[in-house]
Design an enzyme around this catalytic site. Structure first.
Site, PDB file in Angstrom:
ATOM      1  N   GLY A  10      16.462  14.940   4.127  1.00  0.00           N
ATOM      2  CA  GLY A  10      16.351  13.691   4.892  1.00  0.00           C
ATOM      3  C   GLY A  10      17.424  13.728   5.953  1.00  0.00           C
ATOM      4  N   GLY A  12      17.781  11.522   8.524  1.00  0.00           N
ATOM      5  CA  GLY A  12      17.787  10.253   9.255  1.00  0.00           C
ATOM      6  C   GLY A  12      19.200   9.709   9.390  1.00  0.00           C
ATOM      7  N   GLN A  13      19.301   8.373   9.270  1.00  0.00           N
ATOM      8  CA  GLN A  13      20.600   7.719   9.483  1.00  0.00           C
ATOM      9  C   GLN A  13      21.640   8.177   8.468  1.00  0.00           C
ATOM     10  OE1 GLN A  13      20.679   6.370  12.348  1.00  0.00           O
ATOM     11  NE2 GLN A  13      20.434   4.174  12.128  1.00  0.00           N
ATOM     12  N   ILE A  14      21.289   8.109   7.173  1.00  0.00           N
ATOM     13  CA  ILE A  14      22.272   8.510   6.159  1.00  0.00           C
ATOM     14  C   ILE A  14      22.492  10.022   6.228  1.00  0.00           C
ATOM     15  CG2 ILE A  14      22.902   8.500   3.704  1.00  0.00           C
ATOM     16  CD1 ILE A  14      21.099   6.106   3.284  1.00  0.00           C
ATOM     17  N   GLY A  15      21.391  10.781   6.378  1.00  0.00           N
ATOM     18  CA  GLY A  15      21.490  12.244   6.399  1.00  0.00           C
ATOM     19  C   GLY A  15      22.452  12.748   7.471  1.00  0.00           C
ATOM     20  N   ARG A  83      14.663   0.003   4.139  1.00  0.00           N
ATOM     21  CA  ARG A  83      14.131  -1.370   4.149  1.00  0.00           C
ATOM     22  C   ARG A  83      14.115  -1.970   5.546  1.00  0.00           C
ATOM     23  NH1 ARG A  83      17.274  -5.283   0.212  1.00  0.00           N
ATOM     24  NH2 ARG A  83      19.033  -3.838   0.224  1.00  0.00           N
ATOM     25  N   ARG A  89      14.277  -3.576  -2.147  1.00  0.00           N
ATOM     26  CA  ARG A  89      14.250  -2.117  -2.351  1.00  0.00           C
ATOM     27  C   ARG A  89      12.967  -1.722  -3.066  1.00  0.00           C
ATOM     28  NH1 ARG A  89      19.586  -3.663  -3.487  1.00  0.00           N
ATOM     29  NH2 ARG A  89      21.144  -2.784  -2.061  1.00  0.00           N
ATOM     30  N   SER A 120      17.657   7.772  -2.110  1.00  0.00           N
ATOM     31  CA  SER A 120      16.442   7.067  -1.703  1.00  0.00           C
ATOM     32  C   SER A 120      16.142   5.894  -2.639  1.00  0.00           C
ATOM     33  CB  SER A 120      15.245   8.021  -1.717  1.00  0.00           C
ATOM     34  OG  SER A 120      15.531   9.196  -1.001  1.00  0.00           O
ATOM     35  N   HIS A 176      20.318  -0.825  -9.348  1.00  0.00           N
ATOM     36  CA  HIS A 176      20.694  -1.038  -7.946  1.00  0.00           C
ATOM     37  C   HIS A 176      19.762  -2.070  -7.323  1.00  0.00           C
ATOM     38  CE1 HIS A 176      22.539  -0.153  -4.172  1.00  0.00           C
ATOM     39  NE2 HIS A 176      21.502   0.468  -3.643  1.00  0.00           N
TER      40      HIS A 176
HETATM   41  N1  APR Z   1      10.801  15.187   3.292  1.00  0.00           N
HETATM   42  C1  APR Z   1      11.975  15.149   3.957  1.00  0.00           C
HETATM   43  N2  APR Z   1      12.347  14.136   4.746  1.00  0.00           N
HETATM   44  C2  APR Z   1      11.496  13.121   4.883  1.00  0.00           C
HETATM   45  C3  APR Z   1      10.254  13.088   4.227  1.00  0.00           C
HETATM   46  C4  APR Z   1       9.912  14.194   3.395  1.00  0.00           C
HETATM   47  N3  APR Z   1       8.752  14.240   2.723  1.00  0.00           N
HETATM   48  N4  APR Z   1       9.638  11.941   4.562  1.00  0.00           N
HETATM   49  C5  APR Z   1      10.466  11.283   5.392  1.00  0.00           C
HETATM   50  N5  APR Z   1      11.586  12.000   5.594  1.00  0.00           N
HETATM   51  C6  APR Z   1      12.739  11.706   6.433  1.00  0.00           C
HETATM   52  C7  APR Z   1      12.384  10.929   7.699  1.00  0.00           C
HETATM   53  O1  APR Z   1      11.834  11.796   8.676  1.00  0.00           O
HETATM   54  C8  APR Z   1      13.743  10.367   8.099  1.00  0.00           C
HETATM   55  O2  APR Z   1      14.413  11.205   9.024  1.00  0.00           O
HETATM   56  O3  APR Z   1      13.655  10.866   5.767  1.00  0.00           O
HETATM   57  C9  APR Z   1      14.525  10.327   6.766  1.00  0.00           C
HETATM   58  C10 APR Z   1      14.950   8.948   6.346  1.00  0.00           C
HETATM   59  O4  APR Z   1      15.859   8.501   7.280  1.00  0.00           O
HETATM   60  P1  APR Z   1      15.942   6.991   7.773  1.00  0.00           P
HETATM   61  O5  APR Z   1      14.569   6.472   8.019  1.00  0.00           O
HETATM   62  O6  APR Z   1      16.923   6.929   8.889  1.00  0.00           O
HETATM   63  O7  APR Z   1      16.495   6.226   6.479  1.00  0.00           O
HETATM   64  P2  APR Z   1      18.010   6.156   5.929  1.00  0.00           P
HETATM   65  O8  APR Z   1      18.663   4.933   6.487  1.00  0.00           O
HETATM   66  O9  APR Z   1      18.670   7.456   6.091  1.00  0.00           O
HETATM   67  O10 APR Z   1      17.716   5.844   4.385  1.00  0.00           O
HETATM   68  C11 APR Z   1      17.049   6.773   3.577  1.00  0.00           C
HETATM   69  O11 APR Z   1      18.047   5.963   1.558  1.00  0.00           O
HETATM   70  O12 APR Z   1      19.343   4.062   1.136  1.00  0.00           O
HETATM   71  C12 APR Z   1      18.067   4.639   1.084  1.00  0.00           C
HETATM   72  O13 APR Z   1      16.632   2.726   1.297  1.00  0.00           O
HETATM   73  C13 APR Z   1      17.094   3.891   1.935  1.00  0.00           C
HETATM   74  O14 APR Z   1      15.156   4.937   1.019  1.00  0.00           O
HETATM   75  C14 APR Z   1      16.022   4.912   2.130  1.00  0.00           C
HETATM   76  C15 APR Z   1      16.816   6.235   2.187  1.00  0.00           C
END
Ligand code: APR
Length: 317
Positions: A10, A12-15, A83, A89, A120, A176
């Site tokens: 992942g 995204g933001q956290i990654g 979310r 959640r 997640s 959580h």
């Molecule tokens: N495999 C890998 N990555 C994926 C997949 C998958 N099958 N499906 C989606 N993603 C990626 C998306 O492309 C995106 O870049 O997961 C990433 C999620 O990033 P964000 O949407 O920015 O979410 P983020 O704020 O990082 O949170 C991720 O953590 O805290 C929890 O509730 C939150 O479930 C969420 C997760």
């Protein structure tokens, strides 16, 4: 000796923040994986170009293929939807369980010896699914929630009392969700019970309780508070820091005592469910679940939180 390897599923933001923190702390080489092409490559290139400024010696690589995670020591999963305002959640369960299943299959095939930290949401259900699909032993699959919830609780206490966050210890147990259990009785400032300090500050036990109750409520709703302000996603800096704290405890065998979403098999009267409890985290992952005494009120709150976790997890079956 070769460097440790951390895979972040992942991007995204956290990654992205996870990758930067791994680099800044030189925890090991990083593979940032995402299904979106270019996203993890762009983020890792951007972070890598800061290396001469920040002085870190690690390699960061973006990936869209699971082969790249081979040999990872620790894997942190954030793949899934975050979310939006008004969502709980739990509302994410249908979409994120499909994503988690595919991620867990990828890990099982390509990094069968890794330790996994899930972020997640809904966390308790996603970590359960991850363990089921991978079939990894319970010490190697855990969830991050308690470190974050406890950090939020500790921050509110420090701000209220005007003391350094470094001196506050406060723990949150349970699931959580909105019924997580901040442990008031164990919260302290360098060993001094927080309730005693609040009573001194306000000269009234009733007012002290009122202030504490407000902090407990804010802690349980803290994720939602951030979502409400951001409007387009959920918290990402503090979840990333919290998961890195856990990863570091494993990679550096620190034997930290941290609240971890761990599989209980009889501890705290729970059997076969993942719930947030204090654990010792070291080179063997969840090395020990620490059982502390809960009074009647705490136990009742914990039981109610666990029953919510059970409902959610059982809905996956
Ligand atoms: N495999 C890998 N990555 C994926 C997949 C998958 N099958 N499906 C989606 N993603 C990626 C998306 O492309 C995106 O870049 O997961 C990433 C999620 O990033 P964000 O949407 O920015 O979410 P983020 O704020 O990082 O949170 C991720 O953590 O805290 C929890 O509730 C939150 O479930 C969420 C997760």
């Amino acid at each position: 000796m070769s460097r440790k390897k951390i895979a972040l599923i992942g991007g995204g933001q956290i990654g992205g923040v996870l990758a930067q923190l791994c680099a800044l702390r030189e925890l090991g080489d990083v593979v940032l994986f995402d299904v979106v092409e270019g996203l993890p490559q762009g983020k890792t290139l951007d972070i890598s170009e800061a290396a001469p400024v920040d002085n870190f010696d690690v390699c960061l690589k973006g990936a869209n293929s699971y082969e790249e995670i081979a040999g990872s020591n620790v894997i942190i999963i954030t793949a899934g939807l975050p979310r939006k305002p008004g969502m709980s959640r739990d509302d994410l369960i249908a979409t994120n369980s499909k994503i988690m299943t595919s991620v867990a299959e990828g890990i099982k095939k390509h990094a069968p010896d890794a330790f996994i930290i899930c972020i997640s949401n809904p966390l308790d259900a996603m970590v359960t699914l991850c363990q089921k699909v991978t079939g990894f032993p319970k010490n190697r699959v855990m969830g991050m929630a308690g470190v974050l919830d406890s950090a939020r609780f500790a921050a509110f206490i420090a701000w209220e009392l005007g003391v350094s966050v470094k001196d506050v210890t406060a723990m949150v147990m349970g699931g959580h969700g909105d019924d997580m259990v901040p442990l008031i009785r164990y919260a302290n400032v360098f060993g001094i019970p927080v309730m005693a300090l609040l009573e001194k500050k306000y000269g009234s036990a009733t007012k002290a309780k009122e202030v504490m109750d407000a902090m407990v409520k804010r802690t349980a709703g803290a994720g939602g508070e951030v979502v409400g302000l951001l409007k387009t996603g959920s918290a990402f800096y503090s979840p990333a820091s919290s998961a890195i704290c856990m990863a570091e405890a494993i990679l550096r065998d620190q034997k930290r005592v941290l609240p971890v979403c761990a599989l209980l098999e009889g501890e705290y009267g729970v059997d076969g469910y993942y719930v947030g409890v204090p654990c010792i985290l070291g080179a063997n992952g969840v090395e020990k679940i620490v059982e502390i005494d809960l009074d009647e009120t705490e136990q009742a709150l914990f039981n109610s939180s666990v029953s919510h976790v059970k409902e959610l997890v059982d809905s996956l079956k």
